[in-house]
Design a protein around this motif. Structure first.
Motif, PDB file in Angstrom:
ATOM      1  N   GLY A  23       0.785  -1.227   0.000  1.00 20.03           N
ATOM      2  CA  GLY A  23       0.000   0.000   0.000  1.00 20.03           C
ATOM      3  C   GLY A  23       0.815   1.274   0.000  1.00 20.03           C
ATOM      4  O   GLY A  23       0.264   2.360  -0.171  1.00 20.03           O
ATOM      5  N   ARG A  24       2.131   1.163   0.165  1.00 20.43           N
ATOM      6  CA  ARG A  24       2.990   2.350   0.197  1.00 20.43           C
ATOM      7  C   ARG A  24       3.753   2.564  -1.102  1.00 20.43           C
ATOM      8  O   ARG A  24       4.245   3.654  -1.353  1.00 20.43           O
ATOM      9  N   ALA A  25       3.911   1.518  -1.903  1.00 22.57           N
ATOM     10  CA  ALA A  25       4.612   1.616  -3.187  1.00 22.57           C
ATOM     11  C   ALA A  25       3.664   1.174  -4.296  1.00 22.57           C
ATOM     12  O   ALA A  25       2.734   0.398  -4.061  1.00 22.57           O
ATOM     13  N   ASP A  26       3.909   1.675  -5.507  1.00 26.10           N
ATOM     14  CA  ASP A  26       3.020   1.372  -6.621  1.00 26.10           C
ATOM     15  C   ASP A  26       3.130  -0.075  -7.080  1.00 26.10           C
ATOM     16  O   ASP A  26       2.192  -0.607  -7.663  1.00 26.10           O
ATOM     17  N   ARG A  27       4.260  -0.702  -6.857  1.00 22.87           N
ATOM     18  CA  ARG A  27       4.461  -2.120  -7.122  1.00 22.87           C
ATOM     19  C   ARG A  27       5.442  -2.639  -6.086  1.00 22.87           C
ATOM     20  O   ARG A  27       6.407  -1.951  -5.733  1.00 22.87           O
ATOM     21  N   VAL A  28       5.211  -3.853  -5.618  1.00 24.16           N
ATOM     22  CA  VAL A  28       6.166  -4.538  -4.747  1.00 24.16           C
ATOM     23  C   VAL A  28       6.374  -5.921  -5.335  1.00 24.16           C
ATOM     24  O   VAL A  28       5.412  -6.670  -5.556  1.00 24.16           O
ATOM     25  N   GLN A  29       7.646  -6.274  -5.589  1.00 25.70           N
ATOM     26  CA  GLN A  29       7.959  -7.554  -6.220  1.00 25.70           C
ATOM     27  C   GLN A  29       9.067  -8.250  -5.428  1.00 25.70           C
ATOM     28  O   GLN A  29      10.142  -7.692  -5.217  1.00 25.70           O
ATOM     29  N   TRP A  30       8.761  -9.460  -4.984  1.00 26.19           N
ATOM     30  CA  TRP A  30       9.644 -10.220  -4.093  1.00 26.19           C
ATOM     31  C   TRP A  30      10.681 -10.992  -4.896  1.00 26.19           C
ATOM     32  O   TRP A  30      10.352 -11.666  -5.867  1.00 26.19           O
ATOM     33  N   ASP A  80      -1.167  -8.860  -4.285  1.00 33.39           N
ATOM     34  CA  ASP A  80      -0.628  -7.516  -4.017  1.00 33.39           C
ATOM     35  C   ASP A  80       0.883  -7.480  -4.185  1.00 33.39           C
ATOM     36  O   ASP A  80       1.436  -6.497  -4.702  1.00 33.39           O
ATOM     37  N   ILE A  81       1.569  -8.516  -3.723  1.00 36.74           N
ATOM     38  CA  ILE A  81       3.009  -8.610  -3.913  1.00 36.74           C
ATOM     39  C   ILE A  81       3.281  -9.594  -5.037  1.00 36.74           C
ATOM     40  O   ILE A  81       2.735 -10.703  -5.052  1.00 36.74           O
ATOM     41  N   GLY A  82       4.082  -9.179  -5.991  1.00 31.09           N
ATOM     42  CA  GLY A  82       4.445 -10.039  -7.108  1.00 31.09           C
ATOM     43  C   GLY A  82       5.791 -10.691  -6.887  1.00 31.09           C
ATOM     44  O   GLY A  82       6.347 -10.681  -5.774  1.00 31.09           O
ATOM     45  N   LEU A  83       6.340 -11.241  -7.941  1.00 28.08           N
ATOM     46  CA  LEU A  83       7.612 -11.955  -7.863  1.00 28.08           C
ATOM     47  C   LEU A  83       8.622 -11.403  -8.865  1.00 28.08           C
ATOM     48  O   LEU A  83       8.241 -10.815  -9.883  1.00 28.08           O
ATOM     49  N   VAL A  84       9.879 -11.619  -8.557  1.00 27.10           N
ATOM     50  CA  VAL A  84      10.975 -11.432  -9.506  1.00 27.10           C
ATOM     51  C   VAL A  84      11.594 -12.806  -9.717  1.00 27.10           C
ATOM     52  O   VAL A  84      11.932 -13.490  -8.753  1.00 27.10           O
ATOM     53  N   GLN A  85      11.721 -13.219 -10.954  1.00 25.40           N
ATOM     54  CA  GLN A  85      12.445 -14.451 -11.257  1.00 25.40           C
ATOM     55  C   GLN A  85      13.192 -14.271 -12.561  1.00 25.40           C
ATOM     56  O   GLN A  85      12.587 -14.090 -13.608  1.00 25.40           O
ATOM     57  N   TRP A  86      14.514 -14.299 -12.476  1.00 27.74           N
ATOM     58  CA  TRP A  86      15.347 -14.246 -13.668  1.00 27.74           C
ATOM     59  C   TRP A  86      15.459 -15.659 -14.239  1.00 27.74           C
ATOM     60  O   TRP A  86      15.718 -16.619 -13.504  1.00 27.74           O
ATOM     61  N   PHE A  87      15.277 -15.793 -15.530  1.00 31.01           N
ATOM     62  CA  PHE A  87      15.429 -17.076 -16.198  1.00 31.01           C
ATOM     63  C   PHE A  87      16.682 -17.021 -17.070  1.00 31.01           C
ATOM     64  O   PHE A  87      16.795 -16.172 -17.956  1.00 31.01           O
ATOM     65  N   HIS A  88      17.615 -17.920 -16.804  1.00 26.41           N
ATOM     66  CA  HIS A  88      18.820 -18.007 -17.611  1.00 26.41           C
ATOM     67  C   HIS A  88      18.479 -18.580 -18.988  1.00 26.41           C
ATOM     68  O   HIS A  88      17.393 -19.121 -19.201  1.00 26.41           O
ATOM     69  N   PHE A  89      19.402 -18.443 -19.911  1.00 23.97           N
ATOM     70  CA  PHE A  89      19.185 -18.946 -21.265  1.00 23.97           C
ATOM     71  C   PHE A  89      18.846 -20.434 -21.218  1.00 23.97           C
ATOM     72  O   PHE A  89      19.590 -21.236 -20.649  1.00 23.97           O
ATOM     73  N   GLN A  90      17.701 -20.799 -21.778  1.00 26.36           N
ATOM     74  CA  GLN A  90      17.203 -22.177 -21.804  1.00 26.36           C
ATOM     75  C   GLN A  90      17.095 -22.751 -20.387  1.00 26.36           C
ATOM     76  O   GLN A  90      17.430 -23.905 -20.130  1.00 26.36           O
ATOM     77  N   ASP A  91      16.583 -21.944 -19.496  1.00 28.66           N
ATOM     78  CA  ASP A  91      16.454 -22.296 -18.081  1.00 28.66           C
ATOM     79  C   ASP A  91      15.513 -23.489 -17.907  1.00 28.66           C
ATOM     80  O   ASP A  91      14.342 -23.433 -18.303  1.00 28.66           O
ATOM     81  N   THR A 144       0.170 -12.664  -9.929  1.00 34.58           N
ATOM     82  CA  THR A 144      -0.351 -12.095 -11.174  1.00 34.58           C
ATOM     83  C   THR A 144       0.661 -11.201 -11.868  1.00 34.58           C
ATOM     84  O   THR A 144       0.596 -11.032 -13.083  1.00 34.58           O
ATOM     85  N   HIS A 145       1.581 -10.591 -11.125  1.00 34.99           N
ATOM     86  CA  HIS A 145       2.578  -9.744 -11.789  1.00 34.99           C
ATOM     87  C   HIS A 145       3.988 -10.222 -11.455  1.00 34.99           C
ATOM     88  O   HIS A 145       4.315 -10.584 -10.333  1.00 34.99           O
ATOM     89  N   LEU A 146       4.807 -10.243 -12.504  1.00 35.38           N
ATOM     90  CA  LEU A 146       6.138 -10.846 -12.473  1.00 35.38           C
ATOM     91  C   LEU A 146       7.124  -9.912 -13.133  1.00 35.38           C
ATOM     92  O   LEU A 146       6.829  -9.307 -14.154  1.00 35.38           O
ATOM     93  N   ARG A 147       8.310  -9.842 -12.555  1.00 36.31           N
ATOM     94  CA  ARG A 147       9.413  -9.147 -13.219  1.00 36.31           C
ATOM     95  C   ARG A 147      10.452 -10.174 -13.627  1.00 36.31           C
ATOM     96  O   ARG A 147      10.846 -11.037 -12.834  1.00 36.31           O
ATOM     97  N   THR A 148      10.881 -10.099 -14.873  1.00 38.43           N
ATOM     98  CA  THR A 148      11.931 -10.968 -15.385  1.00 38.43           C
ATOM     99  C   THR A 148      12.792 -10.167 -16.347  1.00 38.43           C
ATOM    100  O   THR A 148      12.699  -8.938 -16.376  1.00 38.43           O
ATOM    101  N   GLY A 149      13.634 -10.839 -17.131  1.00 39.42           N
ATOM    102  CA  GLY A 149      14.518 -10.105 -18.027  1.00 39.42           C
ATOM    103  C   GLY A 149      14.714 -10.797 -19.355  1.00 39.42           C
ATOM    104  O   GLY A 149      14.540 -12.011 -19.484  1.00 39.42           O
ATOM    105  N   LEU A 150      15.050  -9.993 -20.346  1.00 36.14           N
ATOM    106  CA  LEU A 150      15.537 -10.481 -21.627  1.00 36.14           C
ATOM    107  C   LEU A 150      16.910  -9.848 -21.831  1.00 36.14           C
ATOM    108  O   LEU A 150      17.052  -8.626 -21.812  1.00 36.14           O
ATOM    109  N   SER A 151      17.902 -10.695 -22.015  1.00 40.57           N
ATOM    110  CA  SER A 151      19.290 -10.236 -22.049  1.00 40.57           C
ATOM    111  C   SER A 151      19.699  -9.819 -23.455  1.00 40.57           C
ATOM    112  O   SER A 151      19.590 -10.605 -24.404  1.00 40.57           O
ATOM    113  N   TRP A 152      20.217  -8.598 -23.554  1.00 35.30           N
ATOM    114  CA  TRP A 152      20.772  -8.137 -24.837  1.00 35.30           C
ATOM    115  C   TRP A 152      21.941  -9.030 -25.243  1.00 35.30           C
ATOM    116  O   TRP A 152      22.099  -9.366 -26.422  1.00 35.30           O
ATOM    117  N   ALA A 153      22.756  -9.446 -24.282  1.00 34.23           N
ATOM    118  CA  ALA A 153      23.879 -10.329 -24.601  1.00 34.23           C
ATOM    119  C   ALA A 153      23.386 -11.663 -25.161  1.00 34.23           C
ATOM    120  O   ALA A 153      23.967 -12.217 -26.101  1.00 34.23           O
TER     121      ALA A 153
END
Length: 320
Positions: free
Chosen positions: A137-144, A196-207, A223-232
């Motif tokens: 309730g204090r931040a617009d998004r919280v991701q664990w 209310d709290i989402g997740l962060v999960q990085w997936f390695h190449f062909q994880d 329902t909401h997730l943060r992950t990445g797509l690597s330019w490398a």
């Protein structure tokens, strides 16, 4: 499926951006503005986030503001780990948010917060409960951060690796699930705070954990997730096939996708933390990924994405 784009990860952290190459962060600011403009040109309705800062430093946000970066993004993000790495206590979270609000009116996302079970799983459980009390309730998004422990056979993305002592090994115990996929004490508590709290999960190449991760997140009510797509990773053989598989697997979530990691052969130094030789190439990668996975709604009637990239003098194909 993609609700937001994060431009880089922890740009004020030596493990993710080399300050010896870019001591005043002017190269980073230039690259970030190019990337934000490229994303907006393909899909102007996506939220554009300045890469989550770690440590939480309002002076860095002020510096980005002075370079005009904040004019190109819709929100800023911050990462905090007071029980593991930061030099402040967990109860200071409200003050840390106030420090950021003093330098910007933009929404603030806590796009990474977590507690390791390095010392004891009970510490992680208590830290999760207290974090939820302080941030919901204090931040617009919280991701664990995060769903899985980092496999011990992999390397954590830090500057000095094992030379960091216990600080390095804490990276391997941030998950709600152990490396073998078995639950820790904090897992059940986490489920009490979704969606209310989402997740962060990085997936390695062909994880290999991708499908199991999706099943766990649905079971937990994420329902909401943060992950990445690597330019490398874009330069690996079959990169797009992996990106397609990853993004298809995540289609049921509201995804914040982080674009980062300089390819070694495209950096001023051969390292993923380096400023790129040609920052327009990073912007082109961002535009390519948005055109592929989050094109603008047809009702916006935008020009063809590749034509738009050409008009901005952005390279369309990765340079080998």
């Amino acid at each position: 499926m993609i609700e937001a784009v994060m431009i880089w990860n922890e740009p004020n952290n030596k493990s993710h951006w080399d300050p010896e190459i870019d001591p005043d962060w002017s190269r980073f600011a230039h690259m970030a503005k190019l990337a934000a403009d490229a994303v907006r040109s393909v899909n102007p309705v996506l939220t554009r986030l300045l890469g989550g800062i770690s440590p939480i430093d309002p002076d860095f946000i002020g510096l980005m503001k002075s370079y005009g970066v904040l004019e190109e993004v819709n929100a800023i993000a911050a990462h905090g780990f007071p029980l593991d790495w930061n030099l402040w206590q967990i109860d200071e979270w409200p003050r840390k948010l106030d420090e950021l609000r003093a330098v910007t009116d933009l929404p603030i996302w806590i796009s990474e917060v977590g507690v390791s079970s390095f010392g004891a799983e009970d510490v992680q459980l208590w830290g999760l409960k207290r974090t939820a009390e302080l941030l919901e309730g204090r931040a617009d998004r919280v991701q664990w951060y995060s769903l899985y422990d980092l496999p011990r056979s992999w390397q954590a993305t830090t500057r000095h690796k094992e030379a960091e002592g216990s600080s390095y090994y804490r990276h391997f115990y941030m998950g709600l699930l152990r490396e073998d996929g078995s639950p820790k004490l904090a897992l059940e508590e986490f489920a009490r705070h979704t969606p209310d709290i989402g997740l962060v999960q990085w997936f390695h190449f062909q994880d290999p954990r991708l499908d199991d991760a999706v099943a766990w997140m649905k079971r937990l009510g994420v329902t909401h997730l943060r992950t990445g797509l690597s330019w490398a990773d874009r330069f690996r053989p079959d990169a797009l096939a992996w990106f397609d598989r990853q993004m298809e697997a995540l289609e049921d979530f509201d995804v914040t996708v982080t674009f980062c990691f300089t390819p070694e052969h495209r950096g001023l130094a051969p390292h993923h933390t380096s400023a790129p030789i040609v920052p327009e190439e990073f912007a082109a990668f961002c535009a390519e990924m948005i055109a592929r996975y989050a094109p603008a709604p047809a009702s916006l009637d935008l020009v063809d994405p590749q034509r738009q990239m050409r008009s901005m003098n952005l390279p369309i194909q990765p340079r080998e």
